[in-house]
Scaffold this motif. Structure first.
Motif, PDB file in Angstrom:
ATOM      1  N   VAL A 135      38.163  44.222  29.809  1.00 46.77           N
ATOM      2  CA  VAL A 135      37.409  43.311  30.670  1.00 46.77           C
ATOM      3  C   VAL A 135      36.679  44.166  31.702  1.00 46.77           C
ATOM      4  CG1 VAL A 135      37.547  41.439  32.366  1.00 46.77           C
ATOM      5  CG2 VAL A 135      39.065  41.427  30.386  1.00 46.77           C
ATOM      6  N   GLY A 136      35.455  43.757  32.055  1.00 44.74           N
ATOM      7  CA  GLY A 136      34.706  44.429  33.113  1.00 44.74           C
ATOM      8  C   GLY A 136      34.263  43.429  34.161  1.00 44.74           C
ATOM      9  N   GLU A 137      34.564  43.722  35.446  1.00 48.37           N
ATOM     10  CA  GLU A 137      34.176  42.845  36.548  1.00 48.37           C
ATOM     11  C   GLU A 137      33.864  43.682  37.782  1.00 48.37           C
ATOM     12  OE1 GLU A 137      36.377  38.755  36.642  1.00 48.37           O
ATOM     13  OE2 GLU A 137      37.904  40.260  36.227  1.00 48.37           O
ATOM     14  N   VAL A 164      31.679  38.324  33.889  1.00 47.56           N
ATOM     15  CA  VAL A 164      32.834  38.925  33.221  1.00 47.56           C
ATOM     16  C   VAL A 164      32.407  39.433  31.849  1.00 47.56           C
ATOM     17  CG1 VAL A 164      35.248  38.624  32.541  1.00 47.56           C
ATOM     18  CG2 VAL A 164      34.298  37.190  34.366  1.00 47.56           C
ATOM     19  N   LEU A 165      32.470  40.730  31.661  1.00 48.72           N
ATOM     20  CA  LEU A 165      32.209  41.344  30.360  1.00 48.72           C
ATOM     21  C   LEU A 165      33.536  41.437  29.609  1.00 48.72           C
ATOM     22  CD1 LEU A 165      30.174  42.797  28.474  1.00 48.72           C
ATOM     23  CD2 LEU A 165      30.839  44.933  29.616  1.00 48.72           C
ATOM     24  N   MET A 166      33.584  40.917  28.376  1.00 53.39           N
ATOM     25  CA  MET A 166      34.849  40.801  27.661  1.00 53.39           C
ATOM     26  C   MET A 166      34.737  41.365  26.240  1.00 53.39           C
ATOM     27  SD  MET A 166      35.487  36.842  28.868  1.00 53.39           S
ATOM     28  CE  MET A 166      37.248  36.706  28.634  1.00 53.39           C
ATOM     29  N   ASP A 167      35.616  42.305  25.936  1.00 61.51           N
ATOM     30  CA  ASP A 167      35.790  42.766  24.566  1.00 61.51           C
ATOM     31  C   ASP A 167      36.823  41.834  23.935  1.00 61.51           C
ATOM     32  OD1 ASP A 167      36.690  44.017  22.207  1.00 61.51           O
ATOM     33  OD2 ASP A 167      36.281  46.010  22.985  1.00 61.51           O
ATOM     34  N   ILE A 206      41.232  45.589  33.615  1.00 64.06           N
ATOM     35  CA  ILE A 206      39.881  45.305  34.098  1.00 64.06           C
ATOM     36  C   ILE A 206      39.227  46.588  34.590  1.00 64.06           C
ATOM     37  CG2 ILE A 206      38.470  44.006  35.741  1.00 64.06           C
ATOM     38  CD1 ILE A 206      40.666  41.897  35.822  1.00 64.06           C
ATOM     39  N   GLN A 207      38.061  46.879  34.044  1.00 62.39           N
ATOM     40  CA  GLN A 207      37.282  48.038  34.468  1.00 62.39           C
ATOM     41  C   GLN A 207      36.326  47.608  35.582  1.00 62.39           C
ATOM     42  OE1 GLN A 207      35.851  50.769  31.429  1.00 62.39           O
ATOM     43  NE2 GLN A 207      33.793  50.657  32.284  1.00 62.39           N
TER      44      GLN A 207
END
Length: 332
Positions: A135-137, A164-167, A206-207
């Motif tokens: 996850v990226g936030e 929210v970027l989600m793999d 979370i990155q």
């Protein structure tokens, strides 16, 4: 990365003009990109769905509506009614379960309706989530004391869930949905429900993204170093250059907070009111009159201090007011 950018929103019908303005800005500033939009839909009217279809079709994009009244049944079956609202109460959590709602999608970018896309989202969408992160936030603009309210470790970052970027592939591999569901089942009752849920359960995964990718309205009040002082968060000082650049050139603006009044209200004093209106009145909702926001005294006071108080006094009072707000609002 795949050639198609998958973008998700969640909305009820009353927020359709705000949703539509965000999607219009997304399409206009990503005209050459292959984009598939998924709207997590809680009873959006057919009229507003048709306006949304016209918006994306004008730019050659795809849009699908995912009915939450149908898809969130699995949640109500697991945890029963939420408060007094029943299934409707789960709508705020919908993006937390995109891996389940869209089982064939591997990567997705979730955006709140109250965002404005200001440039190509490719740099954000194609961000590599490194190590164990799926996850990226970007960090939120809440005083550090709030972490104690939700028992978040002091070394952890508190993130904002407006972008929210989600793999989703790795999300499924880690069983993240099950982790969130178990937390809700245990009697989840934190103040900022969905955001607190994501952060407290998954902060290790979370990155941290740049504030340029989720430029909050609060950032217009302070420079990066000033935000570090007011909020007690060193991260903002370390990213002072991003703060300065984002004022005019962020990839994504997020209109949270009411000090400036959100720009879809006619009495907004937001620095980006004119920019927002250029999209609003270019959208399919140009015929919908903007309402007036009923301002609370505390918002007016902070704005007047921002405009007219000597800068050191404004910053000191902002710091004290932030701490007092968290103490009075959340320590009961």
């Amino acid at each position: 990365m795949t050639d198609t950018m998958n973008i998700a929103y969640a909305s009820a019908d009353n927020y359709a003009p705000v949703l539509g303005t965000s999607i219009y800005s997304l399409c206009k500033n990503n005209a050459d990109a292959d984009i598939h939009i998924y709207v997590l839909d809680y009873e959006i009217s057919e009229e507003n769905k048709e306006r949304l279809r016209r918006t994306v079709q004008a730019y050659g994009k795809q849009i699908d509506f995912v009915s939450l009244t149908e898809k969130l049944v699995f949640l109500s079956g697991r945890v029963g009614a939420y408060g007094n609202e029943g299934l409707k109460g789960f709508v705020t959590y919908a993006y937390c379960f995109l891996a389940d709602l869209l089982p064939d999608i591997r990567r997705i970018l979730y955006l709140d309706c109250d965002t404005l896309v200001n440039a190509s989202l490719a740099p954000l969408y194609n961000t590599v989530l490194e190590g164990e992160h799926f996850v990226g936030e970007a960090p939120d603009a809440l005083r550090r004391e709030y972490k104690k309210v939700i028992a978040l470790p002091d070394e952890a970052i508190y993130y904002n869930s407006g972008c929210v970027l989600m793999d989703l592939e790795r999300w499924r591999q880690h069983g993240a949905s099950e982790i969130l569901l178990k937390a809700i089942e245990s009697g989840w009752n934190y103040p900022l429900a969905d955001q607190d849920l994501m952060v407290t359960c998954l902060y290790r995964y979370i990155q941290t993204l740049s504030p340029m990718y989720n430029y909050l309205s609060q950032y217009f009040l302070y420079s990066g170093r000033e935000a570090a002082f007011v909020l007690g968060i060193d991260y903002f000082s370390a990213h002072a250059d991003d703060f300065a650049a984002g004022y005019k050139a962020a990839l994504l603006y997020h209109f949270c907070g009411n000090t400036f009044i959100r720009p879809w209200f006619r009495n907004s004093r937001h620095p980006l009111k004119s920019l927002y209106d250029s999209y609003y009145y270019g959208s399919e909702w140009r015929d919908v009159p903007q309402a007036e926001f009923k301002e609370k005294p505390e918002y007016r006071i902070q704005y007047l201090l921002f405009r007219f108080a000597p800068r050191p006094i404004f910053l000191l009072l902002s710091r004290l007011m932030q701490r007092l707000f968290i103490f009075l609002q959340y320590n009961k």
